[in-house]
Design a protein around this motif. Structure first.
Motif, PDB file in Angstrom:
ATOM      1  N   LYS A   1       0.871  -1.291  -0.072  1.00 41.37           N
ATOM      2  CA  LYS A   1      -0.180   0.058   0.031  1.00 41.37           C
ATOM      3  C   LYS A   1       0.916   1.300  -0.060  1.00 41.37           C
ATOM      4  O   LYS A   1       1.988   1.187   0.482  1.00 41.37           O
ATOM      5  CB  LYS A   1      -0.871   0.014   1.089  1.00 41.37           C
ATOM      6  CG  LYS A   1      -2.013  -0.702   1.081  1.00 41.37           C
ATOM      7  CD  LYS A   1      -3.257  -0.443   2.063  1.00 41.37           C
ATOM      8  CE  LYS A   1      -4.308  -1.436   1.890  1.00 41.37           C
ATOM      9  NZ  LYS A   1      -4.304  -2.645   2.842  1.00 41.37           N
ATOM     10  N   GLU A   2       0.097   2.282  -0.560  1.00 38.81           N
ATOM     11  CA  GLU A   2       0.949   3.654  -0.457  1.00 38.81           C
ATOM     12  C   GLU A   2       0.325   4.388   0.559  1.00 38.81           C
ATOM     13  O   GLU A   2      -0.833   4.571   0.802  1.00 38.81           O
ATOM     14  CB  GLU A   2       0.403   4.362  -1.616  1.00 38.81           C
ATOM     15  CG  GLU A   2       1.437   4.497  -2.647  1.00 38.81           C
ATOM     16  CD  GLU A   2       1.024   5.537  -3.844  1.00 38.81           C
ATOM     17  OE1 GLU A   2       2.062   5.655  -4.749  1.00 38.81           O
ATOM     18  OE2 GLU A   2      -0.066   5.984  -3.790  1.00 38.81           O
ATOM     19  N   ILE A   3       1.122   4.785   1.514  1.00 36.99           N
ATOM     20  CA  ILE A   3       0.758   5.476   2.730  1.00 36.99           C
ATOM     21  C   ILE A   3       1.300   6.959   2.671  1.00 36.99           C
ATOM     22  O   ILE A   3       2.578   7.093   2.261  1.00 36.99           O
ATOM     23  CB  ILE A   3       0.945   4.937   3.857  1.00 36.99           C
ATOM     24  CG1 ILE A   3       0.315   3.794   3.883  1.00 36.99           C
ATOM     25  CG2 ILE A   3       0.676   5.568   5.132  1.00 36.99           C
ATOM     26  CD1 ILE A   3       0.492   2.699   5.365  1.00 36.99           C
ATOM     27  N   TRP A   4       0.408   8.094   2.953  1.00 35.66           N
ATOM     28  CA  TRP A   4       1.030   9.435   2.781  1.00 35.66           C
ATOM     29  C   TRP A   4       1.523   9.579   4.271  1.00 35.66           C
ATOM     30  O   TRP A   4       1.082   9.436   5.385  1.00 35.66           O
ATOM     31  CB  TRP A   4      -0.095  10.432   2.682  1.00 35.66           C
ATOM     32  CG  TRP A   4       0.471  11.752   2.781  1.00 35.66           C
ATOM     33  CD1 TRP A   4      -0.116  12.632   3.587  1.00 35.66           C
ATOM     34  CD2 TRP A   4       1.218  12.420   1.852  1.00 35.66           C
ATOM     35  NE1 TRP A   4       0.588  13.867   3.511  1.00 35.66           N
ATOM     36  CE2 TRP A   4       1.390  13.677   2.325  1.00 35.66           C
ATOM     37  CE3 TRP A   4       1.880  12.082   0.878  1.00 35.66           C
ATOM     38  CZ2 TRP A   4       2.084  14.754   1.720  1.00 35.66           C
ATOM     39  CZ3 TRP A   4       2.602  13.042  -0.192  1.00 35.66           C
ATOM     40  CH2 TRP A   4       2.613  14.196   0.749  1.00 35.66           C
ATOM     41  N   ASP A   5       3.157   9.691   4.237  1.00 34.43           N
ATOM     42  CA  ASP A   5       3.503  10.189   5.555  1.00 34.43           C
ATOM     43  C   ASP A   5       3.587  11.549   5.878  1.00 34.43           C
ATOM     44  O   ASP A   5       4.164  12.549   5.160  1.00 34.43           O
ATOM     45  CB  ASP A   5       5.221   9.602   5.239  1.00 34.43           C
ATOM     46  CG  ASP A   5       5.799   9.637   6.788  1.00 34.43           C
ATOM     47  OD1 ASP A   5       5.200  10.540   7.611  1.00 34.43           O
ATOM     48  OD2 ASP A   5       6.959   9.292   6.846  1.00 34.43           O
TER      49      ASP A   5
ATOM     50  N   ALA B   1       4.611  13.439   8.247  1.00 33.99           N
ATOM     51  CA  ALA B   1       5.831  13.928   8.910  1.00 33.99           C
ATOM     52  C   ALA B   1       6.524  14.344   7.970  1.00 33.99           C
ATOM     53  O   ALA B   1       7.283  15.578   7.729  1.00 33.99           O
ATOM     54  CB  ALA B   1       6.433  12.868   9.987  1.00 33.99           C
ATOM     55  N   ASN B   2       7.021  13.338   7.068  1.00 29.98           N
ATOM     56  CA  ASN B   2       8.237  13.598   6.066  1.00 29.98           C
ATOM     57  C   ASN B   2       7.582  14.253   4.807  1.00 29.98           C
ATOM     58  O   ASN B   2       8.335  14.411   3.723  1.00 29.98           O
ATOM     59  CB  ASN B   2       8.743  12.475   5.916  1.00 29.98           C
ATOM     60  CG  ASN B   2       9.503  11.966   7.131  1.00 29.98           C
ATOM     61  OD1 ASN B   2      10.314  13.011   7.763  1.00 29.98           O
ATOM     62  ND2 ASN B   2       9.488  10.730   7.208  1.00 29.98           N
ATOM     63  N   GLN B   3       6.289  14.467   4.509  1.00 32.11           N
ATOM     64  CA  GLN B   3       5.593  14.825   3.319  1.00 32.11           C
ATOM     65  C   GLN B   3       5.930  13.904   2.107  1.00 32.11           C
ATOM     66  O   GLN B   3       6.472  14.453   1.205  1.00 32.11           O
ATOM     67  CB  GLN B   3       6.146  16.233   2.758  1.00 32.11           C
ATOM     68  CG  GLN B   3       5.815  17.352   4.148  1.00 32.11           C
ATOM     69  CD  GLN B   3       4.121  17.488   4.278  1.00 32.11           C
ATOM     70  OE1 GLN B   3       3.326  17.961   3.161  1.00 32.11           O
ATOM     71  NE2 GLN B   3       3.416  17.281   5.202  1.00 32.11           N
ATOM     72  N   ILE B   4       6.102  12.680   2.343  1.00 38.46           N
ATOM     73  CA  ILE B   4       6.081  11.701   1.515  1.00 38.46           C
ATOM     74  C   ILE B   4       5.285  10.635   1.143  1.00 38.46           C
ATOM     75  O   ILE B   4       4.634  10.302   2.195  1.00 38.46           O
ATOM     76  CB  ILE B   4       7.672  11.191   1.191  1.00 38.46           C
ATOM     77  CG1 ILE B   4       8.184  10.799   2.303  1.00 38.46           C
ATOM     78  CG2 ILE B   4       8.721  12.342   0.552  1.00 38.46           C
ATOM     79  CD1 ILE B   4       9.627   9.940   2.569  1.00 38.46           C
ATOM     80  N   TYR B   5       5.401   9.822   0.061  1.00 39.62           N
ATOM     81  CA  TYR B   5       4.543   8.434   0.103  1.00 39.62           C
ATOM     82  C   TYR B   5       5.569   7.550   0.695  1.00 39.62           C
ATOM     83  O   TYR B   5       6.673   7.527   0.225  1.00 39.62           O
ATOM     84  CB  TYR B   5       3.910   8.167  -1.004  1.00 39.62           C
ATOM     85  CG  TYR B   5       2.843   8.833  -1.695  1.00 39.62           C
ATOM     86  CD1 TYR B   5       1.550   8.527  -1.036  1.00 39.62           C
ATOM     87  CD2 TYR B   5       2.760   9.968  -2.648  1.00 39.62           C
ATOM     88  CE1 TYR B   5       0.434   9.308  -1.296  1.00 39.62           C
ATOM     89  CE2 TYR B   5       1.525  10.600  -3.027  1.00 39.62           C
ATOM     90  CZ  TYR B   5       0.403  10.145  -2.341  1.00 39.62           C
ATOM     91  OH  TYR B   5      -0.696  10.740  -2.606  1.00 39.62           O
ATOM     92  N   VAL B   6       4.946   6.462   1.609  1.00 40.23           N
ATOM     93  CA  VAL B   6       5.907   5.454   2.101  1.00 40.23           C
ATOM     94  C   VAL B   6       5.286   4.276   1.573  1.00 40.23           C
ATOM     95  O   VAL B   6       3.558   4.015   1.700  1.00 40.23           O
ATOM     96  CB  VAL B   6       5.707   5.500   3.595  1.00 40.23           C
ATOM     97  CG1 VAL B   6       6.678   4.400   4.039  1.00 40.23           C
ATOM     98  CG2 VAL B   6       6.443   6.795   4.070  1.00 40.23           C
ATOM     99  N   TYR B   7       5.935   3.126   0.985  1.00 39.10           N
ATOM    100  CA  TYR B   7       5.080   1.906   0.651  1.00 39.10           C
ATOM    101  C   TYR B   7       5.196   1.015   1.896  1.00 39.10           C
ATOM    102  O   TYR B   7       6.349   0.687   2.349  1.00 39.10           O
ATOM    103  CB  TYR B   7       5.933   1.342  -0.518  1.00 39.10           C
ATOM    104  CG  TYR B   7       5.649   2.173  -1.810  1.00 39.10           C
ATOM    105  CD1 TYR B   7       4.501   1.941  -2.471  1.00 39.10           C
ATOM    106  CD2 TYR B   7       6.550   3.369  -2.195  1.00 39.10           C
ATOM    107  CE1 TYR B   7       4.100   2.606  -3.682  1.00 39.10           C
ATOM    108  CE2 TYR B   7       6.105   4.012  -3.267  1.00 39.10           C
ATOM    109  CZ  TYR B   7       5.022   3.605  -3.961  1.00 39.10           C
ATOM    110  OH  TYR B   7       4.860   4.365  -5.016  1.00 39.10           O
ATOM    111  N   THR B   8       4.165   0.337   2.116  1.00 35.62           N
ATOM    112  CA  THR B   8       4.192  -0.719   3.253  1.00 35.62           C
ATOM    113  C   THR B   8       4.791  -1.856   2.473  1.00 35.62           C
ATOM    114  O   THR B   8       4.663  -2.162   1.248  1.00 35.62           O
ATOM    115  CB  THR B   8       2.844  -0.913   3.667  1.00 35.62           C
ATOM    116  OG1 THR B   8       2.179  -1.612   2.889  1.00 35.62           O
ATOM    117  CG2 THR B   8       2.394   0.094   4.422  1.00 35.62           C
ATOM    118  N   LYS B   9       5.163  -2.907   3.295  1.00 33.11           N
ATOM    119  CA  LYS B   9       5.599  -3.939   2.853  1.00 33.11           C
ATOM    120  C   LYS B   9       4.602  -5.063   2.665  1.00 33.11           C
ATOM    121  O   LYS B   9       3.800  -5.526   3.592  1.00 33.11           O
ATOM    122  CB  LYS B   9       6.767  -4.724   3.743  1.00 33.11           C
ATOM    123  CG  LYS B   9       7.875  -5.687   3.334  1.00 33.11           C
ATOM    124  CD  LYS B   9       8.968  -5.946   3.945  1.00 33.11           C
ATOM    125  CE  LYS B   9       9.634  -7.084   3.580  1.00 33.11           C
ATOM    126  NZ  LYS B   9       9.166  -8.528   3.933  1.00 33.11           N
TER     127      LYS B   9
END
Lengths: 459, 291
Positions: free
Chosen positions: A82-86, A88-96
């Motif tokens: 999944k793509e999650i909007w982080d 704090a860092n203002q970026i998309y993070v991918y879950t494993k």
């Protein structure tokens, strides 16, 4: 003669698993649970400890990873990436997420390991029983050093066969099972199943046999062309190579060595090089067309459609295959031809047979008799002949834009296109299995009747 | 008188036959040798570009060969050459050992798995060779062999992995070594291992050389496995991929004549090995100890 031969055990031994379970002593029965226990008691400490170590290693592996791998094999993973909007860092993070392909691979590997473990367990049991029997009868029980020494003598086959078997197991059998498993999943780019996929049973086979769909119709046309190609490629080479070697071997032909050298020279050039050269020579602007124009055989701006017209392309690959294959056939058949008893020819000549009759009544039957296994291998080789098609025409020309195969695509080149280019792994695997089935039937039918089967060899 | 004319006409007919045969052979030989001559000519061609309007080069140069070894910016031919050499040497050692060991076992030793093994080898041989290639790639990736210099190890494993299955020719050869030699050695107290290394192998020089050469040549000739496993790692390319790349659309115009040069360079050693091996090949087919 019955098709099934009665199974004869050529290697009788009193130390079998059933005997061990039925008649073994306490320590032997205990080694069913604690591998190597019997050996330790009966003077084979190191061997027993090794068995024990194998068991411990397997159990640790199963607890740490194995059980998890096996339990995932049923579902092939469920967690999506999944793509999650982080924030704090203002970026998309991918879950494993789960990767089905790895789950499948580890699962299959674990199953294979378990099978190996069962073999080791049986080995341990037998060896414990043997040690017990020998010890009770007061005979000598081999110690570890003697066991090692026996590897160089009566057990040499274990020493020599184990490393190749490990390689074959890891690099041929495991991938093959893995690939066969893929045929029953929906692992493909269609519907985006590259990360997560599921078991779908026989769906892929159904899709391929359904001749109303584009995939099904492509399959049947590719299959037809593959068989036509394999037939012509095999027999054109065989007949032509045979005639050529007969002509060179003729009594009156001068400079036999020179002629043979000329032909063999072309198979000394690496095959992929000569095929690539042929391809560039036969392009619309290639050397052959240029030569024909210079000679005035075709118009200055015309070119022969070697790889652009379906029929031309099919004939071209067969003809070029003759060019590539005949030198090999020549090499292999020359020896066989020289072995035909000369009296046969003399007798035929005395009876007034001419050259054509001699060829069809003596040479051809004799050659067919001797070279049947060779013909089968060539035929299977041609069904799987990836190099010639891929490097020459690349399967082109593509006439039907919807289908994934061109007019000269064989099953194998189509398989390559589907897996490497299109990433339809499941369909590719199905095609591989079907190719195998076709070849296996053909080979079985012919091998059963051939000389080599009756004497020795496989099956 | 009548008999004499008959003999003469028979002689004449034979002469005509012979001439026809030799002319046909000459034409065929020309067809077979022609592409090779053309490549050699092209490798010395001074005009650049892939397709030219004249068949024979207008002027000759050695630049194509020089470019192959000096212009390493895009396609690094010397490095590819060294890669292939390294892979070939390692794969050759491994697979020679495997082939000879397996063939000897199947030919001489009697054990339970002998028949099942031969059946298995035959069944495996019927699967399309690279059907499992993608799976092999995944496996090598899972154990981390598809990055950097480890790709070479992966390729070595690929080329020697199936070696144990191609035992037919060597086994056929070992079958012809008289079993009486083994029995005599056994009576003299040799172990089976000593028989293998000290008697069978020295008696089987042709097949040993044949096996060494074929397994050495495999990495030079294969290009599909190398392509799938190397992917975009251009510093690990083998010669075969390099040559294939030179014919791709983006390189063909500037690299075409160098491709011909590279092809000639690769073909010379292979051709020498092959012509040298051919003798052993024929020997290998006909057996070890001649009666």
């Amino acid at each position: 003669m019955g098709i099934r031969k009665k199974h004869v055990n050529n290697f009788p031994t009193p130390y079998t698993c059933t005997a061990a379970i039925r008649e073994g002593g306490m320590e032997t029965k205990l080694s069913m649970v604690l591998m190597g226990f019997g050996n330790i008691i009966h003077k084979q400490k190191i061997k027993g400890l090794l068995y024990l170590a194998i068991e411990v290693a397997y159990i640790v592996f199963m607890i740490v990873n194995g059980i998890q791998f096996l339990s995932m094999l049923g579902s092939l993973g469920t967690v999506e990436q999944k793509e999650i909007w982080d924030e704090a860092n203002q970026i998309y993070v991918y879950t494993k997420g789960d990767q089905s392909i790895l789950i499948l691979l580890y699962g299959v590997a674990t199953v294979l390991l378990t099978i190996l473990m069962i073999c080791a367990w049986r080995g341990a049991l037998k060896s414990a029983y043997k040690a017990e029997c020998l010890d009770k009868q007061g005979k000598h029980v081999n110690n570890f050093v003697e066991d090692l020494k026996s590897l160089l003598h009566e057990n040499l086959h274990r020493l020599l066969m184990t490393p190749p078997m490990i390689f074959i197991g890891a690099l041929t059998i495991l991938p093959l099972i893995f690939m066969i498993c893929m045929a029953f999943t929906n692992y493909s780019k269609i519907d985006n199943h590259l990360m997560l996929f599921d078991w779908v049973g026989l769906e892929n086979f159904k899709a391929l046999f359904d001749s109303s769909s584009i995939l099904g119709s492509t399959f049947w046309s590719v299959l037809g062309w593959t068989l036509v190609w394999a037939f012509f490629a095999t027999f054109s080479n065989y007949i032509f190579g045979m005639i050529l070697s007969i002509v060179i071997n003729r009594k009156d032909t001068k400079a036999k060595g020179f002629w043979r050298f000329c032909f063999v020279l072309s198979c000394a050039v690496p095959m992929f090089v000569s095929l690539l050269i042929m391809r560039t020579m036969l392009q619309p602007e290639g050397a052959v067309n240029v030569l024909l124009r210079n000679l005035g055989l075709i118009a200055p701006d015309a070119s022969l459609p070697f790889f652009t017209d379906p029929t031309w392309a099919r004939v071209t690959v067969i003809v070029i295959n003759i060019w590539v294959g005949v030198p090999y056939t020549l090499l292999q058949l020359t020896g066989v031809l020289q072995n035909i008893p000369g009296e046969l020819y003399e007798a035929a000549r005395v009876d007034g047979a001419n050259a054509v009759q001699i060829f069809f009544k003596i040479t051809l039957p004799y050659m067919l008799y001797v070279t049947t296994p060779y013909l089968i291998t060539t035929f299977t080789g041609n069904v799987n002949n990836f190099n010639v098609i891929y490097l020459l025409s690349g399967g082109d020309p593509v006439t039907n834009l919807e289908s994934t195969a061109g007019s000269t695509d064989l099953l194998v080149t189509w398989l390559y296109k589907l897996t490497v280019d299109k990433q339809y792994y499941n369909i590719g695997a199905v095609i591989g299995i079907l190719t195998f089935i076709i070849l296996a039937i053909a080979a079985l039918l012919t091998y059963r009747n051939s000389k080599s089967y009756k004497e020795e060899g496989g099956f | 008188m009548a008999a004499k004319t008959k003999v003469r006409s028979a002689k004449k007919r034979r002469f005509i036959n012979n001439t026809i045969v030799h002319v046909v052979l000459a034409i065929l030989a020309f067809i077979w040798v022609f592409p090779i001559i053309w490549v050699i000519l092209t490798s010395f061609r001074a005009e650049k570009g892939s397709y030219v309007s004249t068949f024979f080069p207008q002027s000759f140069t050695l630049d194509n060969y020089v470019k192959l070894f000096t212009d390493t910016s895009i396609l690094n031919f010397p490095q590819m050459f060294m890669n292939t050499l390294f892979i070939a040497v390692c794969a050759c050692i491994l697979s020679t050992f495997y082939v000879l060991a397996v063939s000897y076992c199947l030919s001489r030793l009697k054990f339970k798995l002998r028949k099942p093994y031969m059946n298995m080898a035959m069944i495996l041989g019927l699967f399309p060779g690279f059907m499992s290639m993608i799976a092999v790639y995944f496996i090598l990736k899972a154990i981390g062999l598809t990055e950097g210099n480890l790709i070479k190890v992966a390729l070595i494993l690929c080329y020697s992995g199936g070696a144990g299955l191609s035992f037919q020719i060597a086994k056929g050869f070992f079958d012809t070594v008289p079993i009486a030699v083994d029995e005599a050695a056994l009576l003299d107290g040799c172990t089976r291992w000593q028989i293998f290394t000290k008697i069978t192998l020295p008696l089987s020089k042709p097949i040993v050389i044949y096996t060494v050469l074929t397994s050495f040549m495999a990495p030079w000739l294969d290009f599909i496995f190398a392509k799938v496993i190397c992917r975009a790692n251009s510093d690990q390319y083998t010669v075969a991929i390099g040559l294939w790349n030179m014919l791709q659309k983006e390189y063909i115009d500037s690299w075409y004549t160098s491709f011909a040069a590279g092809a000639v360079l690769i073909s010379i050693p292979i051709a020498i090995l092959f012509l040298f091996m051919q003798r052993y090949y024929v020997d290998g087919m006909s057996g070890a100890v001649k009666g």
